[in-house]
Motif scaffolding. Structure first.
Motif, PDB file in Angstrom:
ATOM      1  N   LYS A   1       0.796  -1.375   0.171  1.00  0.00           N
ATOM      2  CA  LYS A   1      -0.209  -0.125   0.021  1.00  0.00           C
ATOM      3  C   LYS A   1       0.967   1.233   0.169  1.00  0.00           C
ATOM      4  O   LYS A   1       1.761   1.670   1.161  1.00  0.00           O
ATOM      5  CB  LYS A   1      -0.833   0.175   1.371  1.00  0.00           C
TER       6      LYS A   1
ATOM      7  N   SER B   1       6.489  -5.984   3.394  1.00  0.00           N
ATOM      8  CA  SER B   1       4.659  -5.522   3.588  1.00  0.00           C
ATOM      9  C   SER B   1       4.261  -6.339   5.118  1.00  0.00           C
ATOM     10  O   SER B   1       4.399  -8.142   5.381  1.00  0.00           O
ATOM     11  CB  SER B   1       3.624  -5.962   2.092  1.00  0.00           C
TER      12      SER B   1
ATOM     13  N   ASN C   1       1.232  -6.612   4.350  1.00  0.00           N
ATOM     14  CA  ASN C   1      -0.037  -7.614   3.453  1.00  0.00           C
ATOM     15  C   ASN C   1       0.331  -8.175   2.726  1.00  0.00           C
ATOM     16  O   ASN C   1       0.852  -7.632   1.899  1.00  0.00           O
ATOM     17  CB  ASN C   1      -1.094  -6.480   3.114  1.00  0.00           C
TER      18      ASN C   1
END
Length: 155
Positions: free
Chosen positions: A75, A100, A102
């Motif tokens: 992101k 990350s 995620n």
């Protein structure tokens, strides 16, 4: 005085210092995280060519400096996607590793090597980067760190 002159076994830092430093691009929208990553990588002897927080700034840096490897958050600022950045870098022949909280399930391109999950240990970041670069250049890392999850398990 080197480890050979003192009779002491070489430390991991000595081995890393003897390897060629990599030119790295950090793609991260959180300034504090980007600085921590930069510090960890430079302590391992690498050179950070720049820090980008959007896809456009990442491509501008990559086109100007041609990094050996990019570390990319998923992101990014302005609603940008690190997945897009990684794909565009890979299309330019620049290998990428996600860094990350995620981690994506797969990289979507052979040059998107894997993911290092946040939070990460600064001490293992250098070894993970080295293993990812070795993999991207067709070599098999001798002892890849567990912090790096490869997308192609055959590596």
């Amino acid at each position: 005085m080197t480890a050979a002159h003192t009779g002491l076994a070489p430390q991991p830092h000595d081995e890393i210092a003897e390897e060629t430093p990599l030119n790295l691009l950090i793609i991260e929208d959180e300034a504090v995280v980007a600085m921590l990553v930069e510090d960890a990588l430079t302590l391992h002897g690498h050179r950070v060519i720049g820090i980008a927080d959007t896809v456009a700034s990442a491509m501008a840096l990559a086109d100007g400096e041609r990094p050996d490897l990019a570390l990319c958050d998923v992101k990014l600022a302005d609603g940008d996607s690190g997945l897009t950045a990684a794909q565009l870098l890979a299309d330019r022949g620049i290998p990428c590793v996600f860094l990350s909280g995620n981690c994506p399930e797969n990289g979507g391109h052979p040059l998107v090597i894997g993911c290092i999950a946040k939070p990460f240990r600064a001490g293992s970041l250098g070894a993970a980067v080295r293993a990812a670069h070795q993999t991207a250049t067709g070599r098999r890392p001798s002892d890849p760190p567990p912090a790096l999850k490869f997308y192609n398990e055959a590596r």
